[in-house]
Design an enzyme around this catalytic site. Structure first.
Site, PDB file in Angstrom:
ATOM      1  N   GLU A   1       7.991 -13.555 -25.170  1.00 34.83           N
ATOM      2  CA  GLU A   1       7.193 -12.257 -25.115  1.00 34.83           C
ATOM      3  C   GLU A   1       7.959 -10.848 -24.798  1.00 34.83           C
ATOM      4  O   GLU A   1       7.249  -9.883 -25.447  1.00 34.83           O
ATOM      5  CB  GLU A   1       6.059 -12.471 -23.722  1.00 34.83           C
ATOM      6  CG  GLU A   1       6.723 -12.805 -22.547  1.00 34.83           C
ATOM      7  CD  GLU A   1       5.902 -13.258 -21.418  1.00 34.83           C
ATOM      8  OE1 GLU A   1       6.152 -13.566 -20.470  1.00 34.83           O
ATOM      9  OE2 GLU A   1       4.626 -12.788 -21.627  1.00 34.83           O
TER      10      GLU A   1
ATOM     11  N   CYS B   1       0.793  -1.080   0.006  1.00 31.82           N
ATOM     12  CA  CYS B   1       0.100  -0.064   0.133  1.00 31.82           C
ATOM     13  C   CYS B   1       0.904   1.169  -0.083  1.00 31.82           C
ATOM     14  O   CYS B   1       2.045   1.201   0.267  1.00 31.82           O
ATOM     15  CB  CYS B   1      -1.009   0.287   1.095  1.00 31.82           C
ATOM     16  SG  CYS B   1      -1.834  -1.481   1.485  1.00 31.82           S
TER      17      CYS B   1
ATOM     18  N   LYS C   1       9.324 -15.994 -21.343  1.00 31.99           N
ATOM     19  CA  LYS C   1       9.723 -14.853 -21.204  1.00 31.99           C
ATOM     20  C   LYS C   1      10.551 -14.355 -22.227  1.00 31.99           C
ATOM     21  O   LYS C   1      10.361 -13.135 -22.758  1.00 31.99           O
ATOM     22  CB  LYS C   1      10.662 -14.934 -19.843  1.00 31.99           C
ATOM     23  CG  LYS C   1      10.074 -14.802 -18.578  1.00 31.99           C
ATOM     24  CD  LYS C   1       9.473 -13.602 -18.064  1.00 31.99           C
ATOM     25  CE  LYS C   1       7.938 -13.827 -17.516  1.00 31.99           C
ATOM     26  NZ  LYS C   1       6.925 -14.630 -17.947  1.00 31.99           N
TER      27      LYS C   1
ATOM     28  N   GLU D   1       9.135 -21.536 -18.487  1.00 31.07           N
ATOM     29  CA  GLU D   1       9.010 -20.253 -18.108  1.00 31.07           C
ATOM     30  C   GLU D   1       9.809 -19.226 -18.698  1.00 31.07           C
ATOM     31  O   GLU D   1       9.834 -18.247 -19.236  1.00 31.07           O
ATOM     32  CB  GLU D   1       8.908 -20.267 -16.430  1.00 31.07           C
ATOM     33  CG  GLU D   1       8.590 -18.660 -15.939  1.00 31.07           C
ATOM     34  CD  GLU D   1       7.471 -17.934 -16.465  1.00 31.07           C
ATOM     35  OE1 GLU D   1       6.461 -18.565 -17.078  1.00 31.07           O
ATOM     36  OE2 GLU D   1       7.359 -16.785 -16.355  1.00 31.07           O
TER      37      GLU D   1
ATOM     38  N   LYS E   1      -2.042  -7.070 -19.983  1.00 34.83           N
ATOM     39  CA  LYS E   1      -1.784  -7.662 -18.711  1.00 34.83           C
ATOM     40  C   LYS E   1      -3.038  -8.611 -18.383  1.00 34.83           C
ATOM     41  O   LYS E   1      -2.843  -9.672 -17.719  1.00 34.83           O
ATOM     42  CB  LYS E   1      -1.634  -6.477 -17.803  1.00 34.83           C
ATOM     43  CG  LYS E   1      -1.277  -6.860 -16.291  1.00 34.83           C
ATOM     44  CD  LYS E   1       0.053  -7.448 -16.146  1.00 34.83           C
ATOM     45  CE  LYS E   1       0.556  -7.879 -14.971  1.00 34.83           C
ATOM     46  NZ  LYS E   1       1.670  -8.942 -14.989  1.00 34.83           N
TER      47      LYS E   1
ATOM     48  N   TRP F   1      -3.827  -1.606  -1.389  1.00 38.14           N
ATOM     49  CA  TRP F   1      -3.645  -2.663  -1.950  1.00 38.14           C
ATOM     50  C   TRP F   1      -4.272  -3.752  -1.011  1.00 38.14           C
ATOM     51  O   TRP F   1      -3.547  -4.440  -0.321  1.00 38.14           O
ATOM     52  CB  TRP F   1      -2.304  -3.035  -2.736  1.00 38.14           C
ATOM     53  CG  TRP F   1      -2.296  -4.381  -3.390  1.00 38.14           C
ATOM     54  CD1 TRP F   1      -1.784  -5.506  -2.996  1.00 38.14           C
ATOM     55  CD2 TRP F   1      -2.556  -4.691  -4.860  1.00 38.14           C
ATOM     56  NE1 TRP F   1      -1.739  -6.428  -3.935  1.00 38.14           N
ATOM     57  CE2 TRP F   1      -2.438  -5.955  -5.077  1.00 38.14           C
ATOM     58  CE3 TRP F   1      -3.210  -3.876  -5.962  1.00 38.14           C
ATOM     59  CZ2 TRP F   1      -2.524  -6.607  -6.389  1.00 38.14           C
ATOM     60  CZ3 TRP F   1      -3.472  -4.620  -6.993  1.00 38.14           C
ATOM     61  CH2 TRP F   1      -3.108  -5.778  -7.366  1.00 38.14           C
TER      62      TRP F   1
ATOM     63  N   HIS G   1      12.942 -37.645 -29.098  1.00 36.51           N
ATOM     64  CA  HIS G   1      11.856 -38.166 -30.056  1.00 36.51           C
ATOM     65  C   HIS G   1      11.308 -37.222 -30.986  1.00 36.51           C
ATOM     66  O   HIS G   1      10.202 -37.101 -31.572  1.00 36.51           O
ATOM     67  CB  HIS G   1      10.630 -38.433 -28.964  1.00 36.51           C
ATOM     68  CG  HIS G   1      10.906 -39.389 -27.870  1.00 36.51           C
ATOM     69  ND1 HIS G   1      10.968 -40.652 -28.295  1.00 36.51           N
ATOM     70  CD2 HIS G   1      11.261 -39.053 -26.621  1.00 36.51           C
ATOM     71  CE1 HIS G   1      11.391 -41.306 -27.056  1.00 36.51           C
ATOM     72  NE2 HIS G   1      11.535 -40.312 -26.010  1.00 36.51           N
TER      73      HIS G   1
ATOM     74  N   ASN H   1       1.072  -0.065   6.077  1.00 35.80           N
ATOM     75  CA  ASN H   1       1.622  -0.956   4.748  1.00 35.80           C
ATOM     76  C   ASN H   1       2.225  -2.079   5.603  1.00 35.80           C
ATOM     77  O   ASN H   1       3.113  -1.761   6.346  1.00 35.80           O
ATOM     78  CB  ASN H   1       2.602  -0.078   4.048  1.00 35.80           C
ATOM     79  CG  ASN H   1       3.061  -0.989   2.968  1.00 35.80           C
ATOM     80  OD1 ASN H   1       2.392  -1.936   2.360  1.00 35.80           O
ATOM     81  ND2 ASN H   1       4.203  -0.343   2.342  1.00 35.80           N
ATOM     82  N   GLY H   2       1.853  -3.234   5.222  1.00 38.56           N
ATOM     83  CA  GLY H   2       2.680  -4.385   5.842  1.00 38.56           C
ATOM     84  C   GLY H   2       1.691  -5.705   6.067  1.00 38.56           C
ATOM     85  O   GLY H   2       0.470  -5.544   5.921  1.00 38.56           O
TER      86      GLY H   2
ATOM     87  N   ARG I   1       1.141   1.825  -6.257  1.00 39.29           N
ATOM     88  CA  ARG I   1       1.237   0.679  -5.427  1.00 39.29           C
ATOM     89  C   ARG I   1      -0.311   0.171  -4.935  1.00 39.29           C
ATOM     90  O   ARG I   1      -0.307  -0.575  -3.790  1.00 39.29           O
ATOM     91  CB  ARG I   1       1.698   1.369  -3.928  1.00 39.29           C
ATOM     92  CG  ARG I   1       3.194   1.918  -4.280  1.00 39.29           C
ATOM     93  CD  ARG I   1       4.011   1.970  -2.923  1.00 39.29           C
ATOM     94  NE  ARG I   1       3.975   1.263  -2.089  1.00 39.29           N
ATOM     95  CZ  ARG I   1       4.912   0.301  -1.680  1.00 39.29           C
ATOM     96  NH1 ARG I   1       6.101   0.805  -1.957  1.00 39.29           N
ATOM     97  NH2 ARG I   1       5.044  -0.548  -0.618  1.00 39.29           N
TER      98      ARG I   1
HETATM   99  C1  F6R Z   1       3.399 -14.022 -18.952  1.00 42.89           C
HETATM  100  C2  F6R Z   1       2.079 -13.625 -18.545  1.00 42.89           C
HETATM  101  C3  F6R Z   1       0.864 -14.644 -19.023  1.00 42.89           C
HETATM  102  C4  F6R Z   1      -0.075 -14.965 -17.781  1.00 42.89           C
HETATM  103  C5  F6R Z   1      -1.324 -15.367 -18.579  1.00 42.89           C
HETATM  104  C6  F6R Z   1      -2.213 -15.846 -17.309  1.00 42.89           C
HETATM  105  O1  F6R Z   1       4.456 -13.630 -18.447  1.00 42.89           O
HETATM  106  O2  F6R Z   1       2.141 -12.922 -17.919  1.00 42.89           O
HETATM  107  O3  F6R Z   1       1.247 -15.659 -19.725  1.00 42.89           O
HETATM  108  O4  F6R Z   1       0.480 -15.410 -16.990  1.00 42.89           O
HETATM  109  O5  F6R Z   1      -1.748 -14.456 -19.410  1.00 42.89           O
HETATM  110  O6  F6R Z   1      -2.543 -14.518 -16.507  1.00 42.89           O
HETATM  111  P1  F6R Z   1      -3.320 -14.692 -15.298  1.00 42.89           P
HETATM  112  O7  F6R Z   1      -2.374 -15.161 -14.295  1.00 42.89           O
HETATM  113  O8  F6R Z   1      -3.701 -13.079 -14.996  1.00 42.89           O
HETATM  114  O9  F6R Z   1      -4.551 -15.191 -15.139  1.00 42.89           O
END
Ligand code: F6R
Length: 623
Positions: free
Chosen positions: A503, A2, A500, A496, A618, A79, A519, A105-106, A27
């Site tokens: 993307e 927060c 990364k 993962e 996002k 938050w 295979h 905050n915490g 935040r």
């Molecule tokens: C990768 C990324 C996406 C999300 C995916 C699911 O860095 O951010 O692959 O992981 O879109 O999103 P959430 O977790 O919000 O359901």
């Protein structure tokens, strides 16, 4: 996560608070609130309208005739962690008399015990927050004749957990008492008029951006230090009351740099916030008897102990966190566990019943594919649980139960700190299931939880090698194709790492279980191919090294994630990404860090905007 702000002085305190809150919205913005001292009284305003909270708070404050005259005040932007993002749970939180207000905050770890004790002493709880115990404890101390600073010190000696907090009370006009443990707190003094007739302002904030432009005379409070602020002055003491000199802060940042904590982008900042995201997610989860405190879970122990099968549904990085959890749940709880890409789940006629537990994993809690998969599961009467970073997200509301990660808001589109927090939350859940199914005695659970608690420091060590990772990454500026290989829990780490790179660096990266290579995909390995392998000492290290030999003998350049000092692994690599070691099932939390940094630095070297990669969003709310 927060934001907090406070100001006392002759100037326009209300404006300082509102402007500071606007700069702290990154935040969190579940709610916003202020408490103002005017004419020996305390006046509070709060709004909990999501992204409109601050705008609505300003309207309330503008409509209040006394607010403009306030000389002292504290403010908060929230938050949510404990309690829904409602007005009742918005800070400042007040005591029973309405004469003391706190912003915090915490996380207060022992809030349960303290709440029970305070209730038996007649205190009436008006919120679901852990913060509220603080204000009632201060109230009790003030009633014994203590000053505000004495009351805060006595309170803080009783609480465990993390805090940056600020307290005002009607009985001590012009005074703010603030303190910190783990959560940061910055103090500022602004000059008064040149003749010294008007004292300047004394200011505080959880983050530097809130104070930028107000003053350059800044200090950082250390853990367990308490500060008393009065117009133009401050006095810092320890919890025992001993006077100390606070450390001066040199800040040469502009506002944008300050919001990013001095990092060039939010992704860089969030990668470095990972140790904190982990410790916050774990805080208070283990009870002294070795069982777990998962308050938001809402699914009874009885129901969970009846579960005979687990399904995990998720997308992207959340899917990779779920894949780690599959290994942990099967190993610790011995429950059969399937995992599905959420967008496929409901189209494959999954076999579920009331004894199935379906775990949705989603940092946003809004991803439509995961939400729909969870809805499908509920139709079959399965128990549905979500792991989410957003309190009261759609999934959190619709699921039978929820376990929150406490990573704080993530601005960068590519998940980093939420991904790590998901893994540890899922591992705590796996331990909880193992206990309920009689597979793990409390002593073992306590030991593994201890290992989980050690992760933030180990991640910090992995982050300390950032410069080396950046140098290695930049050696691959000319490479367009990468293979990421791993086995056992190293496999989700490889996936993962590859995701990364795709993307944010826009490079082709295939993630594979290393044993699958022969295979088919090994046909692509030729001199010059770049293979990144997760070769830390997990269960299948020897087999993994066999797979590494297969690609080396075909001319691939090999980059390996290896445990510190492991020369046998390093001997088989062209480049090594060193990481500290831990329990093999927890290793993904550490092993993925150099792969995040690898992608991050390669993307930046290519000149890409890592916070806003092309074509991505996002939160994905379309199927
Ligand atoms: C990768 C990324 C996406 C999300 C995916 C699911 O860095 O951010 O692959 O992981 O879109 O999103 P959430 O977790 O919000 O359901």
């Amino acid at each position: 996560m927060c934001g907090i702000i406070g100001a006392t002085g002759q100037g326009c305190v209300t404006e300082i608070l509102l402007e500071g809150l606007a700069r702290l919205e990154y935040r969190g913005y579940d709610s916003a609130g202020v408490a103002l001292q005017a004419d020996g009284d305390l006046w509070r305003a709060r709004a909990a309208t999501g992204t409109r909270s601050l705008e609505d708070l300003r309207k309330i404050v503008d409509g209040a005739p006394d607010a403009g005259g306030a000389l002292t005040g504290i403010g908060h932007t929230r938050w949510a962690t404990h309690g829904h993002p409602t007005e009742e749970n918005a800070h400042p939180i007040m005591d029973c008399s309405g004469r003391v207000a706190v912003v915090h905050n915490g996380i207060i770890e022992n809030w349960r015990e303290l709440t029970a004790r305070l209730a038996s002493d007649g205190h009436v709880r008006t919120s679901d927050t852990d913060t509220e115990v603080l204000v009632h404890l201060v109230e009790e101390e003030l009633a014994t004749g203590a000053s505000l600073v004495e009351a805060v010190r006595a309170t803080l000696r009783e609480v465990s957990g993390t805090f940056a907090l600020a307290v005002v009370c009607a009985g001590e006009p012009g005074t703010i008492v603030a303190a910190r443990r783990v959560s940061p707190l910055v103090i500022g003094l602004a000059d008064g008029d040149p003749e010294g007739e008007v004292a300047g302002e004394a200011l505080l904030a959880s983050d530097i951006p809130a104070l930028l432009g107000r003053t350059r005379r800044l200090w950082a409070l250390e853990d367990d230090q308490v500060v008393e602020l009065r117009p133009g002055s401050m006095r810092v003491t320890t919890l025992a009351g001993k006077e100390v000199e606070p450390s001066v802060l040199q800040v040469n940042w502009d506002l944008e740099a300050a919001e990013k904590g001095g990092h060039p982008d939010f992704m860089g900042k969030e990668i470095h916030e990972q140790p904190r995201a982990l410790s916050d997610t774990l805080l208070g989860r283990l009870l002294p008897d070795g069982t777990f405190a998962l308050d938001e879970l809402r699914i009874s122990d009885e129901d969970l102990s009846r579960v005979d099968k687990v399904f995990i549904v998720a997308c992207g990085s959340s899917y990779h966190a779920g894949l780690v959890a599959k290994y942990a749940i099967e190993h610790w709880a011995r429950l059969p566990t399937e995992i599905d890409i959420a967008s496929e789940f409901r189209y494959r006629d999954p076999v579920l019943d009331s004894r199935t537990l379906v775990i949705g994993v989603s940092q946003s809690g809004e991803t439509i594919d995961t939400l729909q998969a969870m809805r499908e599961a509920r139709q079959w009467s399965a128990k549905v649980l979500v792991i989410s970073n957003v309190v009261d997200s759609s999934m959190a509301r619709e699921a039978d139960g929820v376990l929150y990660t406490r990573a704080g808001p993530e601005v960068g589109v590519a998940s980093t700190k939420t991904h790590l927090a998901q893994i540890v939350a899922l591992e705590v859940l796996a331990l909880h299931l193992a206990q309920l199914h009689g597979r793990m005695p409390p002593a073992d659970a306590r030991m593994l939880f201890g290992d989980l608690e050690g992760l933030p420091d180990l991640v910090e060590l992995a982050l300390a090698r950032e410069k080396d990772v950046a140098e290695i990454a930049c050696r691959f500026l000319g490479t367009r194709d990468f293979f990421f290989l791993g086995r056992h829990v190293g496999y989700p780490v490889a996936l993962e790492g590859a995701l990364k790179l795709k993307e944010i660096a826009y490079l082709r990266a295939e993630g594979y279980p290393a044993g699958e290579l022969k295979h088919g995909p090994i046909a692509l390995i030729e001199p010059g191919a770049v293979v990144v392998g997760v070769a830390t000492r997990t269960r299948l290290w020897e087999k993994m090294m066999g797979n590494v030999a297969e690609v080396r003998s075909r001319g691939a350049t090999v980059v390996l994630v290896a445990n510190d000092g492991d020369s046998d692994t390093a001997d088989q690599a062209d480049e090594v990404l060193w990481v500290p070691s831990t329990d093999p099932l927890l290793a993904p939390v550490i092993d993925v860090v150099p792969l995040q940094l690898f992608a991050y630095h390669l993307a930046r070297a290519h000149g890409h905007d890592v916070d806003r990669p092309r074509n991505l969003a996002k939160t994905v709310t379309v199927e």
